[in-house]
Design a protein around this motif. Structure first.
Motif, PDB file in Angstrom:
ATOM      1  N   ASP A 106       0.306  -1.039  -0.001  1.00 56.35           N
ATOM      2  CA  ASP A 106       0.470  -0.326  -0.512  1.00 56.35           C
ATOM      3  C   ASP A 106       1.047   1.230   0.271  1.00 56.35           C
ATOM      4  OD1 ASP A 106      -2.404  -1.434  -0.201  1.00 56.35           O
ATOM      5  OD2 ASP A 106      -2.697  -1.467   2.300  1.00 56.35           O
ATOM      6  N   CYS A 109       2.259   1.660  -3.570  1.00 49.51           N
ATOM      7  CA  CYS A 109       1.008   2.217  -4.692  1.00 49.51           C
ATOM      8  C   CYS A 109       1.624   4.214  -4.151  1.00 49.51           C
ATOM      9  CB  CYS A 109      -0.215   1.771  -3.904  1.00 49.51           C
ATOM     10  SG  CYS A 109      -1.753   2.575  -4.828  1.00 49.51           S
ATOM     11  N   TYR A 113       2.418   6.973  -6.927  1.00 46.57           N
ATOM     12  CA  TYR A 113       2.424   7.551  -8.065  1.00 46.57           C
ATOM     13  C   TYR A 113       2.826   8.990  -7.653  1.00 46.57           C
ATOM     14  CZ  TYR A 113      -1.786  11.311  -8.993  1.00 46.57           C
ATOM     15  OH  TYR A 113      -2.067  12.438  -9.330  1.00 46.57           O
ATOM     16  N   LYS A 159      -7.999  -1.071  -1.154  1.00 45.78           N
ATOM     17  CA  LYS A 159      -8.946   0.147  -1.541  1.00 45.78           C
ATOM     18  C   LYS A 159      -8.608   1.418  -1.048  1.00 45.78           C
ATOM     19  CE  LYS A 159     -13.179  -2.773  -2.663  1.00 45.78           C
ATOM     20  NZ  LYS A 159     -12.950  -2.244  -4.206  1.00 45.78           N
ATOM     21  N   GLU A 162      -5.980   2.924  -2.762  1.00 51.21           N
ATOM     22  CA  GLU A 162      -5.621   3.297  -4.145  1.00 51.21           C
ATOM     23  C   GLU A 162      -6.973   4.491  -3.982  1.00 51.21           C
ATOM     24  OE1 GLU A 162      -7.848  -0.122  -5.711  1.00 51.21           O
ATOM     25  OE2 GLU A 162      -6.555  -0.683  -6.882  1.00 51.21           O
TER      26      GLU A 162
END
Length: 268
Positions: A106, A109, A113, A159, A162
């Motif tokens: 996570d 992620c 980005y 989630k 994200e």
């Protein structure tokens, strides 16, 4: 920050010990008398407060962000903290190895980005933070490969991760200056409370193994010092309303980073 790691900055300050003593009238005018350091004396009317002054602003915008962030810590995390202790304090976390791997995935992620966006952006402000020395994506990739070599299956990002990325994407498009608040809190917090959590997880789950996520190419204190100068320089000419808009993101920065930590915040 537990809800967004523990930031490692504390402040001290001095304040004059003044308190109102008496109001009297002279020739129809009200005169406020004060006590300063124990001596009663008439005081001239106070200067009108600067509407653009914020706590820490005399030192620069980093100090403004730090001041706001510290108030969002719990009282047991920092002397400046104003929040009550969380329902499950860090020292009661009992995640499994798989949970820690999920946290790394996570985190990657989100960092991937942010760093990809900064690297590819033509925005003048974002470009100032390219190759800052704080980047974490490659370190996280190496740590995740280590887990693979130990026989673990690498999960997909949750989630929560994200959702944070989606929020940052919209923020950069709509209010790029406010994005700086998230960048500051996410990266700086990892160098302080993040490392504390890393040491705890390493001791609890991996016999003291040191992950690359908590290692930098050079002294991280030097990197932070350089980045503080960059942030202050970037923000020095921002109008007050733009700075305030950035500061208002602090609560969301804590909240979103806290959801990424959710993989670890589990009772035994």
């Amino acid at each position: 920050m537990v809800v967004g790691f523990v930031s490692g900055f504390l402040s001290s300050g001095r304040a004059l010990n003044r308190s109102p003593r008496v109001c009297s009238r002279a020739n129809g005018r009200t005169v406020l008398m004060t006590t300063a350091h124990g001596h009663g004396e008439a005081e001239a009317p106070a200067r009108r407060a600067d509407p653009d002054r914020r706590p820490g602003s005399h030192k620069g915008f980093v100090e403004e962000m730090r001041f706001v962030a510290m108030k969002l810590h719990t009282k047991d995390q920092a002397k400046e903290g104003m929040q009550e202790e969380s329902a499950l304090p860090i020292n009661e976390w009992r995640p499994a190895k798989e949970d820690y791997l999920q946290f790394l995935v996570d985190s990657k992620c989100v960092y991937e980005y942010i760093e990809g966006k900064i690297e590819s952006s033509d925005d003048e402000t974002l470009a100032r933070f390219k190759n800052s020395g704080l980047e974490r994506t490659e370190a996280l990739e190496r740590d995740i490969v280590w887990f693979t070599n130990q026989g673990f299956s690498v999960p997909e990002p949750t989630k929560a991760a994200e959702k944070y990325v989606a929020y940052l994407e919209k923020l950069i498009a709509d209010r790029p200056n406010a994005f700086l608040c998230h960048w500051y809190n996410y990266y700086f917090a990892h160098t302080a409370g993040g490392r504390m959590i890393g040491r705890m997880m390493s001791s609890m789950l991996f016999d003291g193994f040191e992950f690359d996520f908590y290692l930098w190419d050079r002294d991280v204190k030097e990197i932070l010092s350089e980045v503080r100068v960059t942030i202050d320089d970037v923000a020095k000419d921002w109008p007050r309303d733009v700075k305030d808009d950035c500061l208002k993101e602090t609560q969301l920065a804590f909240s979103y980073s806290g959801t990424v930590l959710g993989a670890l915040a589990k009772a035994g």
